[in-house]
Design an enzyme around this catalytic site. Structure first.
Site, PDB file in Angstrom:
ATOM      1  N   ILE A   1     -13.637  37.463 -18.690  1.00 36.95           N
ATOM      2  CA  ILE A   1     -12.357  37.321 -19.391  1.00 36.95           C
ATOM      3  C   ILE A   1     -12.311  38.174 -20.668  1.00 36.95           C
ATOM      4  CG2 ILE A   1     -12.836  35.336 -20.909  1.00 36.95           C
ATOM      5  CD1 ILE A   1      -9.799  35.773 -18.548  1.00 36.95           C
TER       6      ILE A   1
ATOM      7  N   HIS B   1     -25.722  34.176 -14.787  1.00 34.67           N
ATOM      8  CA  HIS B   1     -24.673  35.112 -14.364  1.00 34.67           C
ATOM      9  C   HIS B   1     -25.141  36.539 -14.573  1.00 34.67           C
ATOM     10  CE1 HIS B   1     -24.011  33.819 -18.526  1.00 34.67           C
ATOM     11  NE2 HIS B   1     -23.544  35.026 -18.789  1.00 34.67           N
TER      12      HIS B   1
HETATM   13  P1  5GP Z   1     -23.581  35.643 -21.941  1.00 32.63           P
HETATM   14  O1  5GP Z   1     -23.819  34.166 -21.702  1.00 32.63           O
HETATM   15  O2  5GP Z   1     -24.122  36.497 -20.843  1.00 32.63           O
HETATM   16  O3  5GP Z   1     -24.038  36.069 -23.300  1.00 32.63           O
HETATM   17  O4  5GP Z   1     -22.008  35.873 -21.954  1.00 32.63           O
HETATM   18  C1  5GP Z   1     -21.120  35.066 -21.239  1.00 32.63           C
HETATM   19  C2  5GP Z   1     -19.977  35.907 -20.700  1.00 32.63           C
HETATM   20  O5  5GP Z   1     -19.061  35.044 -20.054  1.00 32.63           O
HETATM   21  C3  5GP Z   1     -19.186  36.669 -21.784  1.00 32.63           C
HETATM   22  O6  5GP Z   1     -19.108  38.045 -21.413  1.00 32.63           O
HETATM   23  C4  5GP Z   1     -17.811  35.997 -21.771  1.00 32.63           C
HETATM   24  O7  5GP Z   1     -16.753  36.906 -21.995  1.00 32.63           O
HETATM   25  C5  5GP Z   1     -17.735  35.386 -20.389  1.00 32.63           C
HETATM   26  N1  5GP Z   1     -16.957  34.160 -20.354  1.00 32.63           N
HETATM   27  C6  5GP Z   1     -17.111  33.087 -21.176  1.00 32.63           C
HETATM   28  N2  5GP Z   1     -16.223  32.121 -20.868  1.00 32.63           N
HETATM   29  C7  5GP Z   1     -15.499  32.602 -19.821  1.00 32.63           C
HETATM   30  C8  5GP Z   1     -14.432  32.055 -19.050  1.00 32.63           C
HETATM   31  O8  5GP Z   1     -13.949  30.945 -19.270  1.00 32.63           O
HETATM   32  N3  5GP Z   1     -13.942  32.830 -18.044  1.00 32.63           N
HETATM   33  C9  5GP Z   1     -14.418  34.071 -17.781  1.00 32.63           C
HETATM   34  N4  5GP Z   1     -13.866  34.754 -16.767  1.00 32.63           N
HETATM   35  N5  5GP Z   1     -15.439  34.619 -18.474  1.00 32.63           N
HETATM   36  C10 5GP Z   1     -15.962  33.890 -19.488  1.00 32.63           C
END
Ligand code: 5GP
Length: 128
Positions: free
Chosen positions: A29, A92
């Protein structure tokens, strides 16, 4: 329950790219670049290397299919892969279309309209 489990269950909307029995792929997102995709195992596990080997290999294999489709439809030098998880404690894989090094650095974000998200999710999905 993690925010990604809510997305997988459809309780929170997402721009879905692909799904099978064990994995779900959808657009980030807050993307680093247009087409930035997240691939998650449906099983809620915090850390990548805590996945059992079969699920880990399955995640890589599923991610590869998505990345090959992304490469077909998004103009870029290549698709980069990153696993971080400091924000969301549910494994992820980030698949990110790269033009330059900073695209993988989570520094600069792009703003997209809902129609852009819809179009790129559809284009990737159609090329898997
Ligand atoms: P990380 O945990 O790898 O540091 O980052 C989490 C990723 O998930 C970020 O790039 C953020 O933009 C994405 N993200 C967090 N919440 C949501 C959501 O509700 N929907 C989507 N599509 N992506 C999300």
């Amino acid at each position: 329950m993690s925010i990604f489990t809510k997305i997988i269950k459809g309780e929170i909307p997402s721009y879905k790219v692909a799904e099978n029995e064990h994995f779900y792929a959808f657009l980030d997102i807050n993307p680093n670049a247009k087409g930035h995709t997240l691939v998650v195992p449906k099983k809620e596990v915090n850390k990548l290397f805590d996945l059992d080997e079969e699920l880990y290999n399955g995640l890589m294999s599923f991610s590869r299919k998505i990345a090959l489709a992304m490469e077909k439809v998004i103009p870029c030098e290549r698709i980069g892969m990153s696993v971080i998880g400091l924000e969301v404690p549910h494994v992820h894989v980030h698949l990110i279309p790269l033009q330059k090094m900073e695209d993988i650095q989570f520094i600069k974000k792009v703003t997209l309209e809902p129609s852009d998200f819809e179009a790129v999710a559809k284009a990737i999905a159609e090329n898997i």
